[in-house]
Scaffold this motif. Sequence first.
Motif, PDB file in Angstrom:
ATOM      1  N   ALA A   1     -16.046  -6.744   5.510  1.00  0.00           N
ATOM      2  CA  ALA A   1     -15.510  -5.947   4.409  1.00  0.00           C
ATOM      3  C   ALA A   1     -14.061  -5.597   4.722  1.00  0.00           C
ATOM      4  CB  ALA A   1     -16.333  -4.668   4.276  1.00  0.00           C
ATOM      5  N   PRO A   2     -13.235  -5.360   3.694  1.00  0.00           N
ATOM      6  CA  PRO A   2     -11.851  -5.008   3.962  1.00  0.00           C
ATOM      7  C   PRO A   2     -11.768  -3.814   4.922  1.00  0.00           C
ATOM      8  CG  PRO A   2     -12.161  -5.384   1.625  1.00  0.00           C
ATOM      9  CD  PRO A   2     -13.513  -5.450   2.267  1.00  0.00           C
ATOM     10  N   ALA A   3     -10.903  -3.936   5.941  1.00  0.00           N
ATOM     11  CA  ALA A   3     -10.801  -2.869   6.926  1.00  0.00           C
ATOM     12  C   ALA A   3      -9.899  -1.749   6.432  1.00  0.00           C
ATOM     13  CB  ALA A   3     -10.252  -3.434   8.227  1.00  0.00           C
ATOM     14  N   PHE A   4      -9.052  -2.017   5.471  1.00  0.00           N
ATOM     15  CA  PHE A   4      -8.163  -0.993   4.938  1.00  0.00           C
ATOM     16  C   PHE A   4      -8.722  -0.526   3.599  1.00  0.00           C
ATOM     17  CE2 PHE A   4      -5.800  -2.422   8.225  1.00  0.00           C
ATOM     18  CZ  PHE A   4      -4.723  -3.256   8.015  1.00  0.00           C
ATOM     19  N   GLU A   5      -8.305   0.645   3.193  1.00  0.00           N
ATOM     20  CA  GLU A   5      -8.659   1.078   1.836  1.00  0.00           C
ATOM     21  C   GLU A   5      -7.938   0.179   0.848  1.00  0.00           C
ATOM     22  OE1 GLU A   5      -7.804   5.206   1.089  1.00  0.00           O
ATOM     23  OE2 GLU A   5      -8.131   5.565   3.214  1.00  0.00           O
TER      24      GLU A   5
ATOM     25  N   GLY B   1      -7.084  -2.917  12.058  1.00  0.00           N
ATOM     26  CA  GLY B   1      -6.815  -4.251  11.541  1.00  0.00           C
ATOM     27  C   GLY B   1      -8.085  -4.884  11.044  1.00  0.00           C
ATOM     28  N   PRO B   2      -7.970  -6.095  10.504  1.00  0.00           N
ATOM     29  CA  PRO B   2      -9.173  -6.811  10.104  1.00  0.00           C
ATOM     30  C   PRO B   2     -10.002  -7.176  11.327  1.00  0.00           C
ATOM     31  CG  PRO B   2      -7.213  -8.170   9.818  1.00  0.00           C
ATOM     32  CD  PRO B   2      -6.750  -6.828  10.277  1.00  0.00           C
TER      33      PRO B   2
ATOM     34  N   LEU C   1       0.377   4.300  13.933  1.00  0.00           N
ATOM     35  CA  LEU C   1       0.422   3.765  12.569  1.00  0.00           C
ATOM     36  C   LEU C   1      -0.286   4.712  11.606  1.00  0.00           C
ATOM     37  CD1 LEU C   1      -0.393  -0.032  13.152  1.00  0.00           C
ATOM     38  CD2 LEU C   1       1.839   1.022  12.745  1.00  0.00           C
ATOM     39  N   PRO C   2       0.166   4.744  10.331  1.00  0.00           N
ATOM     40  CA  PRO C   2      -0.554   5.565   9.358  1.00  0.00           C
ATOM     41  C   PRO C   2      -2.024   5.154   9.328  1.00  0.00           C
ATOM     42  CG  PRO C   2       1.414   4.557   8.385  1.00  0.00           C
ATOM     43  CD  PRO C   2       1.264   3.977   9.751  1.00  0.00           C
ATOM     44  N   SER C   3      -2.913   6.145   9.129  1.00  0.00           N
ATOM     45  CA  SER C   3      -4.346   5.850   9.273  1.00  0.00           C
ATOM     46  C   SER C   3      -4.797   4.727   8.351  1.00  0.00           C
ATOM     47  CB  SER C   3      -5.156   7.118   9.024  1.00  0.00           C
ATOM     48  OG  SER C   3      -4.887   7.589   7.721  1.00  0.00           O
TER      49      SER C   3
ATOM     50  N   LEU D   1       0.816  -1.219   0.000  1.00  0.00           N
ATOM     51  CA  LEU D   1       0.000   0.000   0.000  1.00  0.00           C
ATOM     52  C   LEU D   1       0.850   1.269   0.000  1.00  0.00           C
ATOM     53  CD1 LEU D   1      -2.649  -1.114   2.654  1.00  0.00           C
ATOM     54  CD2 LEU D   1      -2.993  -0.963   0.191  1.00  0.00           C
ATOM     55  N   GLY D   2       2.169   1.088   0.111  1.00  0.00           N
ATOM     56  CA  GLY D   2       3.066   2.249   0.087  1.00  0.00           C
ATOM     57  C   GLY D   2       3.058   3.048   1.385  1.00  0.00           C
TER      58      GLY D   2
END
Length: 464
Positions: free
Chosen positions: A457-461, A446-447, A439-441, A369-370
């Motif tokens: 649903a995915p917890a991260f973008e 976490g999941p 941590l970066p937003s 995710l960079g």
Amino acid sequence: MRHEVHIIGGGLAGAEAAWQLAEAGVQVRLSEMRGSGETTAAHHTDRLAELVCSNSFRSDDAERNAVGLLHAEMRSLGSLILACGDAHKVPAGSALAVDRDGFSEAVTEKIASHPNIDIVRERVDALPLSGLAIVATGPLTAATLAQSIGAETGSDALAFFDAIAPIIHRESIDMDICWMASRWDKGETKDYINCPMTKEQYLAFHQGLLDGEKTEFREWEESTPYFEGCMPIEVAAVRGVDTLRYGPMKPVGLDDPKTGRWPYAVVQLRQDNALGTLWNMVGFQTKLKHAEQVRLFRTIPGLANARFARLGGLHRNTFINSPRLLDAFLRLKSAPHIRFAGQITGCEGYVESAAVGLLAGRFTAADALGVPIPPPPPETALGALLGHITGGADAETYQPMNVNFGLFPPIAERTKKAERKALYTSRAREALARWQAALPSRVREGPRAEVDGSCPAPAFEPAP
Ligand SMILES: Cc1cc2nc3c(=O)[nH]c(=O)nc-3n(C[C@H](O)[C@H](O)[C@H](O)COP(=O)(O)OP(=O)(O)OC[C@H]3O[C@@H](n4cnc5c(N)ncnc54)[C@H](O)[C@@H]3O)c2cc1C
């Protein structure tokens, strides 16, 4: 699906890493050889995260036990393995034990139904040349892949068996009886703790080794070629009453400060971690049963109250010399697109393997995710385990290790044992909370494994 990360091995570590990545919106190819006509000597099914032996995740006490604390930290980071373990818990007092079939079925179902994961039933024979990858093939890694790993790491950095000598907490060794010295010590380096034995003590100890109850070798362990290289101490004892006195228990060059003479025999302990909290019994790899080890080794002068961070053993176990080969983020230094996770890194146990899988998944997701993230602080169970594997342990004597408080930075205050554990755990909770908050937003949340509900649903973008 265009895969962004290739995970090899669908055991405890590989399944957890896949979940952490997929929940971050990263697309995963998970290669698992079981189900393709291949298997290992210990697995019986083609399910992911199969428990090959006991059904216990050990203590669930997050206040007084390091593995219980690791459970709690993994839960707070959305561990699939812990969520499925909790959902399929069976009564086991303060331990977390699981219905093994229900547990591995649940893990398989969650991974198989995740839109970001493709499970491919295939044996992988070589390390990937490019692309982000995680190797999580466990203690019974297929021979062809092991060869490929050995070619990359150098064969001296890849072990096929562990030969574990017991490891003791430094603070439980009686230094009124033992003393620090190296053989032929001239007063410059005093690297070993020495436990002196009289003739009577040595003969009784030797007899104890002969009489002690041993663990039987499994059929596929018996046919292994390691025996001469790292002989169990009780096997050396059978060769003659003085064999050990000419081997690891040799007293020469070791003047006992109390007598000014060499003792009849000596047991030496060598520092096992950079913190100096753990010491291993030199040359004491053994197949004695655990209770027998505790009983017999506490008869050694100076070790009457020894607390064992790890008891001895010898097993078939493929693992790499992680302190030498991996960076602080579990990346292979010589090929940083590849991470290692699980027991192949030299952690030991179901929970530890899954924990290292969780970290490898998180680090790789952050890379994809960079938004790279720092390792968890060493005061946490996750950070202590990671730090040990990736540098805290002595690379020369590296052998698999369970999580334990000896891996944590010591508590400075002089406190009672029971209170010390509470201090370790409260310090860990605060450190983990600080780490998560910083941590970066995009990777903070976490999941949320909801094992009985539908796939969250995915917890991260998702990755751009
Ligand atoms: C016999 C035995 C008993 C054990 N008992 C216990 C116990 O009771 N309690 C405990 O806490 N720990 C135990 N362990 C230690 C350890 O915790 C487990 O082995 C644990 O399963 C390790 O997790 P892992 O994910 O690293 O490896 P595994 O769970 O073994 O997963 C690795 C996966 O990789 C697959 N694989 C291997 N090579 C390839 C390849 N080339 N291509 C594709 N797939 C591949 C395997 O099929 C397997 O599914 C035991 C280990 C062994 C060997």
